[in-house]
Design an enzyme around this catalytic site. Structure first.
Site, PDB file in Angstrom:
ATOM      1  NE  ARG A  36       0.397  -7.313   0.553  1.00 59.36           N
ATOM      2  CZ  ARG A  36      -0.735  -6.839   1.097  1.00 59.36           C
ATOM      3  NH1 ARG A  36      -1.713  -6.435   0.325  1.00 59.36           N
ATOM      4  NH2 ARG A  36      -0.862  -6.780   2.403  1.00 59.36           N
ATOM      5  CG  HIS A  76      -3.272   0.076  -1.765  1.00 65.56           C
ATOM      6  ND1 HIS A  76      -4.307  -0.165  -0.906  1.00 65.56           N
ATOM      7  CD2 HIS A  76      -2.869   1.339  -1.506  1.00 65.56           C
ATOM      8  CE1 HIS A  76      -4.515   0.896  -0.140  1.00 65.56           C
ATOM      9  NE2 HIS A  76      -3.661   1.829  -0.502  1.00 65.56           N
ATOM     10  CG  ASP A 129      -1.693  -1.251   1.389  1.00 65.05           C
ATOM     11  OD1 ASP A 129      -2.043  -1.862   0.375  1.00 65.05           O
ATOM     12  OD2 ASP A 129      -1.955  -1.635   2.526  1.00 65.05           O
ATOM     13  CD  GLU A 165      -8.667  -3.605  -0.817  1.00 72.93           C
ATOM     14  OE1 GLU A 165      -9.309  -3.752   0.234  1.00 72.93           O
ATOM     15  OE2 GLU A 165      -7.618  -4.242  -1.058  1.00 72.93           O
TER      16      GLU A 165
END
Length: 382
Positions: free
Chosen positions: A343, A313, A74, A249
């Site tokens: 990630r 994201h 993110d 999202e």
């Protein structure tokens, strides 16, 4: 939102099936460990840049992905006063920021803790930070908006906002409040801002309801205070938005050429099919659900040939000379990695189609050498 890239978050399905696994990973992650420069329309060139420190690059003026491997999920990357600043999900009780004069330099930049929290109701599971420079009640400040909750589980994630004391993205920061449009403390994550030319300010976020994660928008009277009711602007409708579960999202705004686009992450982050979708504001009111057009196909997704899975994201930022728009995003190197600390943060340039829509291309491999953004000072890349 999708979060965690170091933070591992399984975004919302803050639900029992994955909660145990996430909390186990969280325990491992916590044994270690800002702003938002928007990409919007081309920014004004920087007046100057500092001399390079210990920044390193593959070759003069190039770098390879990933650029941040710890707390890389993110991601937010901004460019300010000659430096790139990076934030990512920590899954902990603090935010840490990396700073470098080049994108490649972020690989070796040491993290600096810029904020820590001890209040039990918002102490933990720090996800999806975004840093925006907004003209608030105290003048231009950096506002860090993010999701956080309690230590026991991820069922009580809410959106919070910090304000910088001045112009330094490194802070210090003070807590301003929880964003609670409904006044009932409901679960919400992945917050982002939209500033309109006339000064109107909006927040976008993801909200779990009826078995899916949907996108909402709400008008803000200041960066931490909503005014009026929130409106649902998107829900998963296409098959590519429902792999693993129906998810919309991680909304992020991209303004270019007088047009306002919104990228979002679709499908569950635990799958390699987590990806980016695109919407465009076709009217003048961001709270009018009918004013948002959702594109029928994903715009950025897995590339098995390049060994990139679950890219999503994202966040946009300008090149040093303001001539290019770049995108930071997280992804995995294996199809089985899922919503974990594997990630990592990656970056690549955004191009533009003949019709004025963004062209994100395909995720590049870890062996692909990329040129540093346009206008990077020669002294910084030595």
């Amino acid at each position: 939102m999708t979060r965690i890239r170091t933070r591992i978050r399984t975004r919302a399905r803050a639900l029992p099936l994955l909660a145990a696994a996430l909390l186990a990973i969280l325990a491992l992650l916590q044994t270690g460990g800002a702003p938002t420069a928007r990409a919007d329309s081309p920014a004004a060139p920087e007046a100057g840049s500092p001399a390079a420190g210990a920044d390193s690059a593959l070759a003069a003026g190039t770098f390879t992905n990933p650029i941040v491997t710890q707390n890389g999920a993110d991601p937010t990357i901004i460019r300010y006063a000659g430096y790139y600043y990076h934030l990512g999900t920590t899954w902990a009780s603090h935010w840490e920021m990396r700073r470098a004069t080049t994108l490649g330099g972020l690989k070796t930049a040491a993290p600096t803790t810029i904020y820590s929290e001890t209040v039990a109701s918002r102490c933990c599971n720090f996800w999806a930070p975004e840093l925006h420079r907004i003209n608030g009640p105290n003048g231009l400040r950096w506002y860090l908006t993010y999701s956080a909750g309690v230590s026991a589980n991820i069922d009580h994630q809410h959106v919070h906002v910090l304000e910088s004391a001045g112009n330094n993205p490194l802070g210090p920061y003070t807590y301003k409040g929880q964003v609670d449009p409904y006044g009932d403390n409901r679960w919400m994550i992945d917050s982002s801002y939209l500033s309109m030319p006339d000064g109107r300010l909006y927040m976008f976020y993801s909200f779990w309801e009826g078995g899916t994660q949907n996108l909402y928008a709400v008008r803000m009277s200041n960066p931490w205070t909503p005014t009026g009711g929130a409106v649902r602007i998107a829900t998963p409708t296409y098959g590519w938005e429902k792999v693993g579960s129906g998810v919309n999202e991680g909304p992020t705004i991209l303004q270019h050429g007088g047009r306002t686009f919104l990228t979002f992450s679709a499908s569950h982050c635990d799958t390699p099919d987590y990806k980016l979708g695109l919407m465009e504001l076709t009217g003048s009111d961001p709270l009018a659900a009918g004013a948002w057009k959702k594109f029928a196909n994903p715009v950025f997704q897995r590339n098995d040939a390049n060994g990139v899975y679950g890219p999503g994201h994202n966040f946009f930022f300008p090149s040093p000379d303001g001539k290019e728009v770049w995108m930071a995003y997280h992804a995995n190197s294996k199809a089985t990695d899922g919503c974990s600390g594997t990630r990592t943060t990656r970056a690549q340039k955004v191009n533009w189609n003949a019709d004025g829509t963004p062209d994100f291309g395909t995720p590049v491999s870890a062996s692909t050498a990329l040129a540093e953004p346009s206008g990077t000072p020669a002294a910084a890349v030595r």
